[in-house]
Design a protein around this motif. Structure first.
Motif, PDB file in Angstrom:
ATOM      1  N   LEU A 269      18.641 -35.233  12.908  1.00 58.79           N
ATOM      2  CA  LEU A 269      17.583 -34.500  13.592  1.00 58.79           C
ATOM      3  C   LEU A 269      18.076 -33.105  13.926  1.00 58.79           C
ATOM      4  N   GLU A 270      17.259 -32.103  13.584  1.00 55.48           N
ATOM      5  CA  GLU A 270      17.564 -30.719  13.964  1.00 55.48           C
ATOM      6  C   GLU A 270      16.780 -30.385  15.225  1.00 55.48           C
ATOM      7  N   LEU A 271      17.506 -29.980  16.258  1.00 53.74           N
ATOM      8  CA  LEU A 271      16.905 -29.728  17.567  1.00 53.74           C
ATOM      9  C   LEU A 271      16.418 -28.292  17.700  1.00 53.74           C
ATOM     10  N   LEU A 272      15.675 -28.040  18.753  1.00 53.03           N
ATOM     11  CA  LEU A 272      15.129 -26.698  18.984  1.00 53.03           C
ATOM     12  C   LEU A 272      16.219 -25.656  19.222  1.00 53.03           C
TER      13      LEU A 272
ATOM     14  N   ILE B  29      15.047 -35.340  26.346  1.00 51.91           N
ATOM     15  CA  ILE B  29      16.149 -34.376  26.295  1.00 51.91           C
ATOM     16  C   ILE B  29      15.704 -33.068  25.648  1.00 51.91           C
ATOM     17  N   MET B  30      15.320 -33.128  24.365  1.00 49.18           N
ATOM     18  CA  MET B  30      14.946 -31.897  23.666  1.00 49.18           C
ATOM     19  C   MET B  30      14.128 -32.247  22.425  1.00 49.18           C
ATOM     20  N   GLY B  31      13.182 -31.356  22.097  1.00 46.83           N
ATOM     21  CA  GLY B  31      12.359 -31.551  20.917  1.00 46.83           C
ATOM     22  C   GLY B  31      13.072 -31.137  19.640  1.00 46.83           C
ATOM     23  N   GLY B  32      12.429 -31.497  18.497  1.00 46.48           N
ATOM     24  CA  GLY B  32      12.985 -31.158  17.199  1.00 46.48           C
ATOM     25  C   GLY B  32      12.370 -29.894  16.625  1.00 46.48           C
ATOM     26  N   GLU B  33      13.135 -29.205  15.802  1.00 49.09           N
ATOM     27  CA  GLU B  33      12.694 -27.932  15.219  1.00 49.09           C
ATOM     28  C   GLU B  33      11.525 -28.140  14.258  1.00 49.09           C
ATOM     29  N   GLN B  34      11.514 -29.254  13.537  1.00 50.40           N
ATOM     30  CA  GLN B  34      10.527 -29.446  12.475  1.00 50.40           C
ATOM     31  C   GLN B  34       9.147 -29.827  12.998  1.00 50.40           C
ATOM     32  N   SER B  35       9.058 -30.210  14.281  1.00 49.10           N
ATOM     33  CA  SER B  35       7.755 -30.636  14.804  1.00 49.10           C
ATOM     34  C   SER B  35       7.289 -29.791  15.984  1.00 49.10           C
TER      35      SER B  35
ATOM     36  N   SER C  37      22.916 -29.324  27.546  1.00 45.74           N
ATOM     37  CA  SER C  37      22.120 -29.903  28.626  1.00 45.74           C
ATOM     38  C   SER C  37      20.730 -29.292  28.563  1.00 45.74           C
ATOM     39  N   SER C  38      19.798 -29.912  29.246  1.00 58.92           N
ATOM     40  CA  SER C  38      18.430 -29.395  29.281  1.00 58.92           C
ATOM     41  C   SER C  38      17.810 -29.720  30.627  1.00 58.92           C
ATOM     42  N   ASP C  39      16.785 -28.947  30.980  1.00 56.72           N
ATOM     43  CA  ASP C  39      16.089 -29.204  32.249  1.00 56.72           C
ATOM     44  C   ASP C  39      15.445 -30.581  32.248  1.00 56.72           C
ATOM     45  N   ALA C  40      14.946 -31.000  31.088  1.00 58.90           N
ATOM     46  CA  ALA C  40      14.300 -32.317  31.013  1.00 58.90           C
ATOM     47  C   ALA C  40      15.303 -33.435  31.259  1.00 58.90           C
ATOM     48  N   SER C  41      16.448 -33.390  30.589  1.00 60.52           N
ATOM     49  CA  SER C  41      17.440 -34.459  30.764  1.00 60.52           C
ATOM     50  C   SER C  41      17.974 -34.478  32.189  1.00 60.52           C
ATOM     51  N   HIS C  42      18.117 -33.297  32.788  1.00 60.90           N
ATOM     52  CA  HIS C  42      18.592 -33.222  34.178  1.00 60.90           C
ATOM     53  C   HIS C  42      17.660 -33.996  35.106  1.00 60.90           C
ATOM     54  N   ARG C  43      16.377 -33.959  34.831  1.00 63.44           N
ATOM     55  CA  ARG C  43      15.410 -34.666  35.672  1.00 63.44           C
ATOM     56  C   ARG C  43      15.312 -36.147  35.319  1.00 63.44           C
ATOM     57  N   PHE C  44      15.189 -36.444  34.033  1.00 64.49           N
ATOM     58  CA  PHE C  44      14.995 -37.838  33.643  1.00 64.49           C
ATOM     59  C   PHE C  44      16.192 -38.713  33.994  1.00 64.49           C
ATOM     60  N   GLU C  45      17.417 -38.192  33.883  1.00 68.90           N
ATOM     61  CA  GLU C  45      18.563 -39.042  34.162  1.00 68.90           C
ATOM     62  C   GLU C  45      18.726 -39.300  35.660  1.00 68.90           C
ATOM     63  N   ARG C  46      18.021 -38.551  36.499  1.00 68.82           N
ATOM     64  CA  ARG C  46      18.046 -38.790  37.940  1.00 68.82           C
ATOM     65  C   ARG C  46      16.835 -39.602  38.403  1.00 68.82           C
ATOM     66  N   GLY C  47      15.769 -39.568  37.623  1.00 71.79           N
ATOM     67  CA  GLY C  47      14.592 -40.344  37.953  1.00 71.79           C
ATOM     68  C   GLY C  47      13.370 -39.484  38.203  1.00 71.79           C
ATOM     69  N   VAL C  48      12.339 -39.661  37.371  1.00 67.34           N
ATOM     70  CA  VAL C  48      11.070 -38.943  37.493  1.00 67.34           C
ATOM     71  C   VAL C  48      10.002 -39.940  37.922  1.00 67.34           C
ATOM     72  N   ASP C  49       9.061 -39.484  38.700  1.00 62.65           N
ATOM     73  CA  ASP C  49       7.963 -40.325  39.190  1.00 62.65           C
ATOM     74  C   ASP C  49       7.270 -41.019  38.011  1.00 62.65           C
ATOM     75  N   PHE C  50       7.307 -42.361  37.993  1.00 61.47           N
ATOM     76  CA  PHE C  50       6.724 -43.084  36.857  1.00 61.47           C
ATOM     77  C   PHE C  50       5.203 -43.143  36.925  1.00 61.47           C
ATOM     78  N   ASP C  51       4.601 -42.716  38.053  1.00 59.03           N
ATOM     79  CA  ASP C  51       3.143 -42.630  38.137  1.00 59.03           C
ATOM     80  C   ASP C  51       2.626 -41.229  37.825  1.00 59.03           C
ATOM     81  N   LEU C  52       3.506 -40.305  37.473  1.00 58.68           N
ATOM     82  CA  LEU C  52       3.144 -38.904  37.311  1.00 58.68           C
ATOM     83  C   LEU C  52       2.677 -38.519  35.901  1.00 58.68           C
ATOM     84  N   PRO C  53       3.076 -39.206  34.814  1.00 58.09           N
ATOM     85  CA  PRO C  53       2.777 -38.694  33.470  1.00 58.09           C
ATOM     86  C   PRO C  53       1.313 -38.360  33.221  1.00 58.09           C
TER      87      PRO C  53
END
Length: 793
Positions: free
Chosen positions: A286-289, A315-321, A352-368
């Motif tokens: 996978l090629e990342l952004l 964590i991070m999206g891919g370049e191809q999509s 590292s990424s802002d998304a992984s920093h949040r998800f690995e600590r816990g994001v509100d599961f009722d928020l999506p």
């Protein structure tokens, strides 16, 4: 996390100054690490509109501009910026303005008068185009104060969050805290649910429901990816440390900062079939952004379609999509990923990424779903488009549960030491949106979906303390009941031993208990030392069974620094194997020992000393002084670390307590020592035992002295003879001591002469001659019978 105070006050606006707000957050557990102004101080800078821009007659790169600043007449300003053109709205510093580092004055530039300065962002100390003038966003009125137009009277807070407070990795989360702490009203962003205007949608399959128990997606068609991001959004992103990329990407970042839910936008035209949340197939790449190409490990969660992997989940999206400026139809992702499925994965791949920093600590599961609606709302406002229906896949049993926790108000009062009544405790907990149910005299409490840190009673006690305010807790003066501790006269402390040795010119050292294996073999004869499973260094691989190695290393270090006279000691533990089962750790014994080392001259350099080197008897005298008033007995010993003819074992009350001697010549040579040191090692327990003092009357009567010289075998220990004489001496013998040893003329080979002085005295009467002669005869008889001694003529 960095954020703008202006943005926070859009959500909650307490009656506090910036400094007071920062202190409030810190005392509530959201430590403010940095608090800086959004822009440096300056004044008399307004918005100006360039009306004309004519070439300067005397300079190719300068222009003469007429600028509308809201006054009766336009100002003439000479400007050298390459982007100065008619119609631009730019910052204009009026005459008298104070900018960072200088003041604006009326001046002539190449013969043309200039009444002010058109400014770049760099000159004002704010972000902007370094190559030219700062262009104003929107259409502000000329003459408006620049600080108000750009919201420069703002403060940027950077807070240092502990891992358990992931709910505060968003402006809404921080605003909730401030509202709970201050009672100020909370104004959450209004979110309108978008009605489906198109039937376009994409299926979602959870192949790894434990790692991703909830995934929401929506297609938005007909978007204008080239739409301009509004200035207010760019400013909030920039003041949160995120650069603007494009309107679609900016919206996803904005919602993440606002609500705390990381989002991702895929180019829907580049996807094939349903979305799958799964673990990788061996060999997938996978090629990342960020341009990095990786081969995901088997435990790295992926977002994929029917054809290929699209992104590293959470964590991070891919370049191809990813979306581009050509994208017209996007697929928005908003999901909950279990912290265990994301934790450590980004670091494994070196970023590292802002998304992984949040998800690995816990994001509100009722928020999506709510975050997806908010992103849809902003995209439609900025880029247009028609929203499709939300497709949600969920595995409810795999979503985190929120346990009911029993809280006892009496325990809260006892732990915090403050008298909070039950109603006050209930009110504090309800402020942070906890579900509180009475349970007799106690409460049962359940945390909201965004709190991952409410699991035990102590978590709730901490919340009560935070909300009540640490500053509001009383700080009574400490009280302690002082009592004299018992101190027996038959024992002394290790500190008293230290003081005694310091008085005899010794310095204390502290060395590692981890030593070289060679030290154990050379100085202790230990062929099987206790080895460390994970030594801190290769030369510190075993535990010491003797203090001698550390003392010799200290001597060597000092000698390399030209220190000629060394006297050191150490109190420390040694580590021995012990199969008796009596040790603190089964199989091991860890006695405390006292080690001493003396090297160099016996006395400091002085006119009254000839520079004699320290010898066995110097250290022997120090040890005897250490054990006063009790005595020590010395006997020859064979020790692997000591000189075979200049070493002794020490006995107290008939029990061995240590060794004393000169370091073995082989080790002196091997370790490169300039002189042979004298070392001693004793059991600390024996050193700490003291004799109970007893009173003896001082006699006023004369003492009688007698000298006895005996001829004995050369191998006969003098200490044994001395101990025997003392043992048979009657009460009138006050002391017996050895004062001479002689070999030579008048004494046959294989023999030696030992001379003892006997002091006799009584406290009640003067001794008579026959009493003295009777005691002398008794001593001579015992020496002859016990040791084969003859009185020397």
């Amino acid at each position: 996390m960095q954020f703008s105070e202006h943005w926070l006050r859009m959500l909650v606006n307490p009656d506090l100054t910036s400094d007071e707000l920062g202190h409030l957050l810190t005392m509530a557990g959201l430590e403010v690490e940095e608090q800086v102004a959004a822009a440096p101080p300056f004044e008399k800078v307004v918005v100006g509109r360039i009306l004309t821009a004519e070439p300067h007659p005397n300079a190719d790169k300068l222009r003469i501009c007429r600028v509308d600043v809201g006054q009766a007449e336009p100002l003439q300003i000479v400007c050298g910026a390459p982007n100065a053109s008619v119609g631009l709205l730019v910052p204009c510093a009026l005459v008298g303005a104070r900018l960072p580092g200088f003041e604006i004055k009326a001046a002539k530039l190449r013969g043309i008068e200039s009444f002010g300065m058109l400014c770049s962002g760099q000159e004002l100390g704010i972000p902007g185009d370094e190559m030219g003038l700062l262009v104003m966003p929107g259409d502000p009125v000329p003459g408006s104060d620049l600080r108000e137009v750009l919201g420069l009277d703002d403060t940027l807070f950077t807070i240092k969050l502990t891992p358990n407070r992931a709910d505060c990795l968003s402006l809404v989360g921080i605003a909730r805290e401030v509202a709970a702490l201050t009672g100020a009203p909370l104004r959450l962003p209004h979110i309108d649910a978008a009605e489906a205007a198109t039937h376009h949608q994409r299926g979602v399959v959870l192949d790894a429901p434990a790692a991703c128990p909830r995934y929401c997606g929506r297609v938005v068609a007909g978007v204008n990816a080239r739409a301009e991001t509004p200035g207010w959004m760019k400013q909030r992103l920039a003041r949160s440390g995120i650069r603007s990329i494009s309107a679609l990407v900016d919206v996803t970042n904005y919602v993440m900062l606002e609500l705390g839910q990381p989002l991702h936008a895929f180019d829907n035209a580049r996807l094939e079939g349903a979305i799958h949340v799964r673990f990788p197939i061996p060999g997938e790449a996978l090629e990342l952004l960020n341009g990095q190409r990786i081969t995901p490990d088997g435990d790295t969660l992926l977002i994929a379609d029917e054809a290929r992997p699209l992104a590293l989940a959470g964590i991070m999206g891919g370049e191809q999509s990813g979306v581009t400026l050509e994208s017209t139809e996007i697929f928005l992702e908003s999901a909950f990923f279990a912290p265990a499925a994301v934790s450590g994965r980004a670091r494994r791949y070196g970023f590292s990424s802002d998304a992984s920093h949040r998800f690995e600590r816990g994001v509100d599961f009722d928020l999506p779903r709510r975050a997806l609606e908010r992103a849809t709302q902003l995209i439609r406002e900025l880029c247009g488009g028609q929203a499709g229906p939300i497709v949600e896949a969920a595995s409810v049993p795999d979503l985190p549960s929120r346990p009911w926790v029993l809280l006892r108000p009496e325990r809260v009062r006892r732990l915090l030491g403050i008298d909070l009544d039950d109603v006050a405790i209930l009110g504090l907990l309800q402020r942070i949106h906890l579900d509180v149910q009475p349970d007799g005299s106690d409460y049962r409490v359940q945390g909201p979906s965004y709190r991952f840190d409410i699991e035990i009673e102590e978590d709730l006690v901490e919340e009560v303390a935070r909300l009540h305010g640490y500053d509001n807790m009383p700080a009574p003066e400490p009280r302690g009941l002082l009592a004299m501790l018992p101190q027996t006269e038959t024992a002394r402390s290790a500190w008293s031993v230290r003081h005694l040795l310091a008085e005899r010119d010794y310095l204390e050292v502290v060395s590692y208990a981890f030593v070289e294996e060679a030290w154990e073999r050379d100085f202790a004869g230990n062929a099987e030392p206790i080895r460390l499973a994970n030594p801190i260094a290769s030369q510190m691989s075993v535990m010491r069974s003797s203090l001698i190695g550390g003392l010799v290393a200290t001597l060597l270090t000092n000698q390399k620094r030209q220190a000629e006279r060394i006297r050191v000691f150490e109190l420390g533990r040694c580590f021995l194997r012990d199969d008796s089962g009596e040790g603190v750790v089964p199989g091991f014994h860890q006695p405390l020992r006292l080690g001493l080392l003396a090297a160099g001259t016996a006395l400091p350099e002085q006119w009254g000393s000839d520079g004699r080197l320290v010898d066995f008897y110097d250290l022997k005298g120090d040890l005897e002084a250490l054990f006063l008033p009790a005595g020590l007995e010395f006997a020859p010993v064979a020790h692997p670390g000591l000189h075979p003819g200049r070493s002794a074992t020490l006995h107290k009350d008939g029990c061995p307590v240590g060794v004393l001697g000169e370091l073995h010549p082989l080790w002196v040579q091997r370790y490169g020592l300039s002189t042979a040191p004298i070392v001693a090692e004793l059991e600390l327990d024996a050193v700490l035992r003291a004799s109970l003092p007893s009173y003896e009357a001082v006699s006023r009567l004369p003492a009688v002295k007698r000298d006895l010289a005996f001829i004995l075998d050369a191998e006969m220990p003098a200490g044994m003879v001395l101990a025997g004489l003392k043992a048979v001496s009657p009460a009138i013998v006050r002391s017996v001591w050895l004062f001479d040893e002689y070999h030579g003329k008048g004494v046959e080979a294989g023999k030696k002469s030992l001379a003892f002085r006997v002091l006799l005295q009584d406290t009640q009467r003067t001794l008579e001659e026959h009493e003295v002669e009777g005691v002398v005869g008794l001593l001579i008889k015992h020496a002859a019978e016990a040791y084969g001694a003859k009185l020397r003529g």
